[in-house]
Design an enzyme around this catalytic site. Structure first.
Site, PDB file in Angstrom:
ATOM      1  N   ASP A  88       0.807  -1.099  -0.114  1.00  0.00           N
ATOM      2  CA  ASP A  88      -0.043  -0.147   0.138  1.00  0.00           C
ATOM      3  C   ASP A  88       0.833   1.224   0.041  1.00  0.00           C
ATOM      4  OD1 ASP A  88      -2.778   0.390  -0.033  1.00  0.00           O
ATOM      5  OD2 ASP A  88      -3.122  -0.181   1.940  1.00  0.00           O
ATOM      6  N   LYS A 118      -0.520  -0.375  -4.204  1.00  0.00           N
ATOM      7  CA  LYS A 118      -1.758  -0.255  -4.198  1.00  0.00           C
ATOM      8  C   LYS A 118      -2.063   1.321  -3.693  1.00  0.00           C
ATOM      9  CE  LYS A 118      -4.913  -1.386  -0.809  1.00  0.00           C
ATOM     10  NZ  LYS A 118      -5.567  -0.122  -0.334  1.00  0.00           N
ATOM     11  N   GLU A 187     -14.166  -1.621  -1.539  1.00  0.00           N
ATOM     12  CA  GLU A 187     -14.545  -1.595  -0.239  1.00  0.00           C
ATOM     13  C   GLU A 187     -15.478  -0.913   0.146  1.00  0.00           C
ATOM     14  OE1 GLU A 187     -11.270  -0.574   2.246  1.00  0.00           O
ATOM     15  OE2 GLU A 187     -12.484  -0.821   4.031  1.00  0.00           O
TER      16      GLU A 187
HETATM   17  O1  KIV Z   1      -4.872  -1.272   4.288  1.00  0.00           O
HETATM   18  C1  KIV Z   1      -5.733  -2.669   3.969  1.00  0.00           C
HETATM   19  O2  KIV Z   1      -5.453  -3.482   4.742  1.00  0.00           O
HETATM   20  C2  KIV Z   1      -6.509  -2.390   2.904  1.00  0.00           C
HETATM   21  C3  KIV Z   1      -7.560  -3.657   2.608  1.00  0.00           C
HETATM   22  C4  KIV Z   1      -8.298  -3.932   3.717  1.00  0.00           C
HETATM   23  C5  KIV Z   1      -7.966  -3.690   1.409  1.00  0.00           C
HETATM   24  O3  KIV Z   1      -6.622  -1.433   2.186  1.00  0.00           O
END
Ligand code: KIV
Length: 279
Positions: A88, A118, A187
């Site tokens: 992320d 992501k 989400e």
């Molecule tokens: O940060 C995270 O864990 C997420 C997932 C829940 C999709 O974005």
């Protein structure tokens, strides 16, 4: 054909090709230990910025830094060999401009060695997603409820309840798909919207609080195993109660230490005979 191929890395291309096929199994992982336990059973491991709340006790994900994501991404890579690992991008590391996003995402890719990154956002992030993917950085998009926008989006609530919001989120999903994302997290949306998005866009949807119709599902692992119980959303299914088991184990240990039952002789080192003789 299933993307489950033991001893071989699952790539973003494999995940992308899974649109409409076998459900894509995804979980979060923040540590080597968890990655090792999950690797054989998942197609995609997400080093999610949810680690800010789950591991660091923050109230939301906004305080998570790029350095934190890189450190945890490296830990996950050390003990995963099969699952496609995605990291992320934290709040503030990609929203300013496509160039800034590229600089930070390239750092993640180089230092972690993950398969992609992501980032959250729809139409407003489409230019950045295109900029990154054209320059070799695979992007997993994230639409619907956006935890990094919690302050402007009115908190953690289900999205797409009215037609206007539903159309906007569908437009977001189409935009990130057209921009070149290899898949998109959907989400916290009402079920019919997540279903409609899945039927409309040509990349896989990974649902969380979305719909069984999504091409894959993701949950935060600590929610799934009952380790993080500050707040359990409606969409979480608990498969274990590890939090309670850990608390019970700590209680038994403390009773044993206080009563002198631990350590026992079996836990103590004895002197070797030869050492005794020398003395
Ligand atoms: O940060 C995270 O864990 C997420 C997932 C829940 C999709 O974005």
């Amino acid at each position: 054909m299933s993307i489950y191929r033991k001893k071989e890395n699952i790539t973003v291309a494999d995940v992308r090709a899974q649109k409409g096929g076998d459900p894509i199994v995804c979980l979060t992982a923040y540590t080597s230990l968890t990655a090792q336990l999950l690797d054989d059973h998942t197609d995609l491991l997400l080093v999610g910025d949810s680690l800010g709340m789950v591991l660091y006790g923050l109230d939301d994900t906004l305080g998570v830094t790029l350095d934190m994501m890189i450190a945890h991404g490296k830990a996950v890579m050390r003990r995963s060999s099969r699952a496609c690992v995605i990291v992320d991008m934290p709040f503030g590391s990609y929203q300013e401009s496509p160039e800034a996003a590229f600089r930070n995402a390239a750092r993640v890719m180089k230092e972690v060695g993950c398969a992609g990154v992501k980032l959250e956002g729809g139409i407003e992030m489409a230019e950045t997603i295109a900029f990154l993917t054209k320059r070799g950085i695979p992007v997993l998009a994230h639409v619907g409820l956006l935890p990094q926008s919690v302050n402007t989006a009115g908190g953690f609530r289900s999205h797409g309840q009215d037609d206007e919001e539903a159309s906007r989120i569908l437009a977001d999903a189409i935009a990130v798909s057209n921009a070149g994302a290899f898949a998109s997290v959907v989400e916290g949306t009402v079920e019919p919207l997540a279903r409609k998005i899945t039927e409309t866009i040509h990349i896989p949807t990974i649902g969380i609080g979305a719909s069984p119709a999504c091409d894959g599902q993701i949950l935060v692992t600590e929610d799934l195993v009952g380790l993080f119980s500050d707040f359990t959303p409606k969409f979480v299914k608990r498969y274990a109660e590890l939090g309670q088991q850990i608390a019970d184990a700590a209680k038994s240990y403390s009773e044993d230490v206080r009563s002198g039952n631990f350590p026992g002789t079996e836990h103590c080192f004895t002197m070797r005979r030869s050492n005794n003789k020398k003395k």
